[in-house]
Design a protein around this motif. Structure first.
Motif, mmCIF file in Angstrom:
data_model
loop_
_atom_site.group_PDB
_atom_site.id
_atom_site.type_symbol
_atom_site.label_atom_id
_atom_site.label_comp_id
_atom_site.label_asym_id
_atom_site.label_seq_id
_atom_site.Cartn_x
_atom_site.Cartn_y
_atom_site.Cartn_z
ATOM 1 N N LEU A 121 0.591 84.082 -23.189
ATOM 2 C CA LEU A 121 0.993 82.725 -23.952
ATOM 3 C C LEU A 121 1.223 82.971 -25.370
ATOM 4 O O LEU A 121 0.553 83.862 -25.740
ATOM 5 C CB LEU A 121 0.321 81.538 -23.631
ATOM 6 C CG LEU A 121 -0.125 80.932 -22.225
ATOM 7 C CD1 LEU A 121 -0.831 80.050 -22.076
ATOM 8 C CD2 LEU A 121 1.503 80.713 -21.386
ATOM 9 N N LYS A 122 2.000 82.114 -25.949
ATOM 10 C CA LYS A 122 2.542 81.979 -27.264
ATOM 11 C C LYS A 122 1.455 81.748 -28.036
ATOM 12 O O LYS A 122 0.680 81.037 -27.860
ATOM 13 C CB LYS A 122 3.852 81.284 -27.632
ATOM 14 C CG LYS A 122 5.165 81.651 -27.004
ATOM 15 C CD LYS A 122 6.199 80.883 -27.153
ATOM 16 C CE LYS A 122 7.385 81.130 -26.592
ATOM 17 N NZ LYS A 122 8.491 80.176 -27.008
ATOM 18 N N VAL A 125 0.782 78.229 -28.702
ATOM 19 C CA VAL A 125 0.230 77.452 -27.769
ATOM 20 C C VAL A 125 -1.215 77.279 -27.555
ATOM 21 O O VAL A 125 -1.972 76.541 -26.896
ATOM 22 C CB VAL A 125 0.860 77.713 -26.273
ATOM 23 C CG1 VAL A 125 0.237 77.069 -25.139
ATOM 24 C CG2 VAL A 125 2.435 77.418 -26.354
ATOM 25 N N MET A 228 0.218 72.439 -15.032
ATOM 26 C CA MET A 228 1.118 72.680 -15.854
ATOM 27 C C MET A 228 0.706 72.360 -17.125
ATOM 28 O O MET A 228 1.088 73.261 -18.190
ATOM 29 C CB MET A 228 2.280 71.524 -15.462
ATOM 30 C CG MET A 228 3.505 71.652 -16.478
ATOM 31 S SD MET A 228 4.732 70.288 -16.022
ATOM 32 C CE MET A 228 3.826 68.661 -16.482
ATOM 33 N N TYR A 229 0.194 71.395 -17.455
ATOM 34 C CA TYR A 229 -0.502 71.212 -18.846
ATOM 35 C C TYR A 229 -1.590 72.290 -19.429
ATOM 36 O O TYR A 229 -1.526 72.680 -20.617
ATOM 37 C CB TYR A 229 -1.102 70.020 -18.892
ATOM 38 C CG TYR A 229 -0.473 68.790 -18.642
ATOM 39 C CD1 TYR A 229 1.011 68.630 -19.233
ATOM 40 C CD2 TYR A 229 -0.994 67.328 -18.148
ATOM 41 C CE1 TYR A 229 1.858 67.327 -18.798
ATOM 42 C CE2 TYR A 229 -0.025 66.237 -18.017
ATOM 43 C CZ TYR A 229 1.148 66.374 -18.173
ATOM 44 O OH TYR A 229 2.216 65.338 -18.097
ATOM 45 N N ILE A 231 -0.934 75.244 -19.107
ATOM 46 C CA ILE A 231 0.013 76.159 -19.648
ATOM 47 C C ILE A 231 0.863 75.753 -20.768
ATOM 48 O O ILE A 231 1.174 76.305 -21.754
ATOM 49 C CB ILE A 231 0.991 76.837 -18.500
ATOM 50 C CG1 ILE A 231 0.277 77.384 -17.133
ATOM 51 C CG2 ILE A 231 1.965 77.756 -19.000
ATOM 52 C CD1 ILE A 231 -0.634 78.658 -17.857
ATOM 53 N N ARG A 232 1.237 74.537 -20.752
ATOM 54 C CA ARG A 232 2.102 73.816 -21.727
ATOM 55 C C ARG A 232 1.297 73.409 -23.017
ATOM 56 O O ARG A 232 1.533 73.420 -24.118
ATOM 57 C CB ARG A 232 2.727 72.783 -21.130
ATOM 58 C CG ARG A 232 3.641 71.952 -22.274
ATOM 59 C CD ARG A 232 4.337 70.740 -21.500
ATOM 60 N NE ARG A 232 5.668 71.442 -20.764
ATOM 61 C CZ ARG A 232 6.136 70.620 -19.965
ATOM 62 N NH1 ARG A 232 5.951 69.248 -19.978
ATOM 63 N NH2 ARG A 232 7.086 71.213 -19.118
ATOM 64 N N ARG A 233 0.025 72.772 -22.854
ATOM 65 C CA ARG A 233 -0.785 72.267 -24.059
ATOM 66 C C ARG A 233 -2.300 72.270 -23.653
ATOM 67 O O ARG A 233 -3.028 71.288 -23.676
ATOM 68 C CB ARG A 233 -0.249 71.011 -23.972
ATOM 69 C CG ARG A 233 -0.356 69.744 -23.137
ATOM 70 C CD ARG A 233 -0.063 68.289 -23.360
ATOM 71 N NE ARG A 233 -0.025 67.654 -22.299
ATOM 72 C CZ ARG A 233 -1.486 66.843 -21.883
ATOM 73 N NH1 ARG A 233 -2.444 67.393 -22.261
ATOM 74 N NH2 ARG A 233 -1.161 65.971 -20.879
ATOM 75 N N SER A 236 -5.108 70.742 -25.924
ATOM 76 C CA SER A 236 -5.563 69.199 -25.656
ATOM 77 C C SER A 236 -6.602 68.750 -24.698
ATOM 78 O O SER A 236 -7.060 67.725 -25.007
ATOM 79 C CB SER A 236 -4.355 68.397 -25.009
ATOM 80 O OG SER A 236 -4.049 68.887 -23.676
#
Length: 361
Positions: A121-122, A125, A228-229, A231-233, A236
């Motif tokens: 991942l970046k 992120v 999904m979250y 990976i995305r955020r 949090s």
């Protein structure tokens, strides 16, 4: 000076290799903090099947119950990988959890700044990722009945039963909220309440438990959205709590850190008034038969599992923190096992990595 009895169950594959390095580190803790650890080893998993015909013997359970904690390596491998087998290496870990009443599995996921480039991942992120996933361990699909396979005129059939009780959900949620109070005061309860009756029960009970912790934020997320979250955020999340199968899948979030070889875990049951109690501590990476005996295994997850043991079963916070700081120092100095190696790092073998951490202590 304090003395503690610890049961060692190295198991299969790289289990014995990484467990040996954790003992090297615990030996330094003994000397530095003037404790005594009394270790006793027992065969489990595939090795026990070969020697005794079963993955987990009653006498091992008895010793585990009388010990302050269990350090568990890993079980399984191609030799015993027959889906039709009536005895499987995994019976050892499932049986241990059930017999010891270990209902909550804690898996911390924390990103070392020096390793942020090793993840897929970046970096932006991953910045700030520091969470604990709490998985309910003794209910759900893995233990519900009926659970069977059969064949009839319509072909092969199979059934597993997903069942939860109010008390099972309640006790693991309390673990999550108590832990969140020591962290960033946020709990994410993960379920499938839009489809499953057990998910609806889970959400109801989580809300009721949450009302007892007004200082802790509670959010509810469906399991597919949570995946999904992550990976995305991922930053949090603070404390995630979920049922057995969902937790089994979602704890692959450990790969956010670049390797499962970095991720420890603790399986806990009832706690004493001071918050300690018996538990089982293991790395999440499995037996890794493809690298067994090659000195490539990363022992850091096992070493960090030993740190969790000191904190959660023995109440030795300073000692646990010392191990974690030693691991951080080794990573910062650029030492890596092959699974976490990158540009500009120095690759070392399993034993050398354990020695480096011990030396930092």
């Amino acid at each position: 000076m304090a003395a503690f009895n610890v049961l060692l169950t190295p198991g299969d594959g790289i289990g014995p290799e990484v467990l040996e390095e954790s003992l090297k580190v615990l030996g330094r803790i003994e000397k530095r903090f003037h404790h005594e650890f009394h270790f006793e080893g027992e065969t489990i998993g595939g090795a026990s099947i070969d020697k005794h015909g079963v993955a987990l013997r009653p006498e091992v359970i008895s010793k585990a119950k009388s010990a302050a904690a269990v350090l568990f390596g890993a079980v399984g491998g191609p030799k015993w990988d027959d889906p039709k087998a009536t005895v499987r290496p995994e019976d050892a870990i499932l049986g241990m959890r059930k017999q010891l009443g270990l209902f909550a599995n804690l898996r911390p996921v924390k990103i070392h700044p020096e390793m942020i480039g090793e993840s897929t991942l970046k970096p932006d992120v991953l910045d700030g990722v520091d969470m604990v996933v709490i998985r309910e361990l003794t209910g759900g699909l893995y233990f519900g009945r009926p659970q069977k396979r059969w064949e009839n005129a319509r072909g092969r059939q199979g059934v597993d039963t997903l069942r939860y009780s109010e008390k099972e959900v309640e006790r693991v949620c309390h673990v999550a909220f108590r832990l969140a109070r020591q962290r960033r005061k946020k709990v994410t309860s993960v379920d499938k309440a839009n489809v499953l009756r057990t998910g609806q029960l889970w959400r109801e009970v989580a809300k009721e438990v949450g009302q007892q912790y007004p200082d802790v934020e509670l959010e509810h997320i469906l399991v597919d959205a949570c995946a999904m979250y992550l990976i995305r955020r991922p930053a949090s999340f603070d404390v995630i709590v979920t049922e057995n199968m969902f937790g089994d899948i979602l704890t692959e979030a450990a790969m956010l850190a670049g390797s499962m070889g970095m991720m420890p875990s603790a399986s806990l049951g009832k706690r004493n008034k001071n918050g300690t109690g018996s538990g089982l501590y293991e790395p999440i990476h499995g037996s890794a038969p493809d690298i067994t005996g090659q000195k490539k295994a990363n022992p850091l997850a096992m070493i960090l599992s030993a740190a969790m043991m000191l904190r959660l079963s023995m109440g030795l916070e300073a000692e646990a923190a010392a191990i974690e700081q030693a691991v951080d120092a080794v990573i910062k100095d650029g030492y890596r096992t092959p699974d976490i190696a990158g540009k500009g790092t120095q690759v070392v073998d399993t034993a050398k990595m354990g020695t480096l951490v011990a030396e930092r202590l």
